[in-house]
Write a protein that holds these residues in place. Structure first.
Motif, short mmCIF file in Angstrom:
data_model
loop_
_atom_site.label_atom_id
_atom_site.label_comp_id
_atom_site.label_asym_id
_atom_site.label_seq_id
_atom_site.Cartn_x
_atom_site.Cartn_y
_atom_site.Cartn_z
N LEU A 1 50.03 49.16 32.72
CA LEU A 1 50.77 48.18 33.61
C LEU A 1 50.50 46.77 33.20
N LEU A 2 49.40 46.42 32.65
CA LEU A 2 49.19 44.93 32.26
C LEU A 2 50.20 44.81 30.92
N ILE A 3 50.14 45.66 30.17
CA ILE A 3 51.03 45.63 28.94
C ILE A 3 52.34 45.67 29.19
N ASP A 4 52.80 46.48 30.19
CA ASP A 4 54.29 46.33 30.42
C ASP A 4 54.51 44.96 31.28
N LYS A 5 53.75 44.57 32.03
CA LYS A 5 53.70 43.04 32.53
C LYS A 5 53.54 41.87 31.69
N LYS A 6 53.00 41.92 30.47
CA LYS A 6 52.57 41.12 29.30
C LYS A 6 51.71 40.21 29.91
N MET A 7 50.63 40.76 30.40
CA MET A 7 49.60 40.07 31.24
C MET A 7 48.27 40.50 30.61
N ARG A 8 47.43 39.62 30.46
CA ARG A 8 46.26 39.74 29.51
C ARG A 8 45.30 39.89 30.95
N GLN A 9 44.04 40.71 30.40
CA GLN A 9 43.10 40.96 31.11
C GLN A 9 42.58 39.66 31.62
N SER A 10 42.34 38.80 30.91
CA SER A 10 41.80 37.46 31.43
C SER A 10 42.79 36.78 32.62
N ASP A 11 44.01 37.08 32.46
CA ASP A 11 45.13 36.49 33.34
C ASP A 11 44.81 37.28 34.74
N LEU A 12 44.56 38.55 34.43
CA LEU A 12 44.60 39.55 35.85
C LEU A 12 43.09 39.14 36.64
N ARG A 13 42.19 38.76 35.73
CA ARG A 13 40.95 38.26 36.19
C ARG A 13 40.93 37.24 37.16
N ARG A 14 41.44 36.12 36.42
CA ARG A 14 41.72 34.84 37.30
C ARG A 14 42.45 35.05 38.56
N ALA A 15 43.67 35.81 38.44
CA ALA A 15 44.61 35.91 39.57
C ALA A 15 43.94 36.64 40.46
N ALA A 16 43.26 37.68 40.36
CA ALA A 16 42.72 38.47 41.37
C ALA A 16 41.25 38.12 41.86
N LYS A 17 40.58 37.18 41.36
CA LYS A 17 39.42 36.60 41.48
C LYS A 17 38.49 37.64 41.31
N ILE A 18 38.55 38.26 40.05
CA ILE A 18 37.49 39.34 39.85
C ILE A 18 36.48 38.91 39.02
N ALA A 19 35.11 39.35 39.12
CA ALA A 19 34.05 38.88 38.24
C ALA A 19 34.06 39.38 36.83
N PRO A 20 33.55 38.90 35.80
CA PRO A 20 33.61 39.38 34.60
C PRO A 20 33.16 40.95 34.67
N ASN A 21 31.99 41.13 35.07
CA ASN A 21 31.14 42.44 35.37
C ASN A 21 32.02 43.39 35.81
N THR A 22 32.65 42.84 36.83
CA THR A 22 33.64 44.12 37.57
C THR A 22 34.85 44.49 36.59
N LEU A 23 35.32 43.41 35.97
CA LEU A 23 36.44 43.80 34.80
C LEU A 23 35.82 44.83 33.94
N THR A 24 34.56 44.52 33.47
CA THR A 24 33.78 45.46 32.52
C THR A 24 33.77 46.87 33.28
N ARG A 25 33.39 46.89 34.49
CA ARG A 25 33.06 48.15 34.94
C ARG A 25 34.71 49.25 35.24
N LEU A 26 35.81 48.19 35.22
CA LEU A 26 36.98 48.90 35.07
C LEU A 26 37.12 49.35 33.76
N TYR A 27 36.84 48.51 32.85
CA TYR A 27 36.99 48.94 31.37
C TYR A 27 36.49 50.27 31.13
#
Length: 93
Positions: free
Chosen positions: A20-46
């Motif tokens: 979905l991020l690819i379809d919306k041309k959005m980077r993971q870092s953009d999502l992290r900032r917009a959704a206020k996600i901690a870096p370690n949480t993004l790692t858990r998702l990955y």
């Protein structure tokens, strides 16, 4: 109530989120900032690990998506590659 005793675990997959991020041309870092996600949480998702429901909610709000559009549960597989049968049986009270 449902008893989960003896039931196979389900694996979480966030592959739908990354697509979905690819379809919306959005980077993971953009999502992290917009959704206020901690870096370690993004790692858990990955790593397809569990995260708190409020994190998934914020991701859905940012992407304008439903939970089923960003994640799914996959059946565990046995060592021989066959899927385990998962049954939910009512708990006897």
């Amino acid at each position: 109530l449902v008893s989960l005793e003896g039931v196979a675990n389900m694996k979480i997959s966030y592959n739908k989120l990354w697509k979905l991020l690819i379809d919306k041309k959005m980077r993971q870092s953009d999502l992290r900032r917009a959704a206020k996600i901690a870096p370690n949480t993004l790692t858990r998702l990955y790593k397809d690990q569990d995260v708190k429901l409020d994190v998934l909610y914020r991701i859905c709000m940012v992407l304008g998506a439903d939970i089923g559009e960003i994640m799914e549960f996959l059946p565990e597989t046995q060592e021989d590659g066959e899927e385990m049968l998962v049954l939910l049986m009512p708990m006897m009270v």
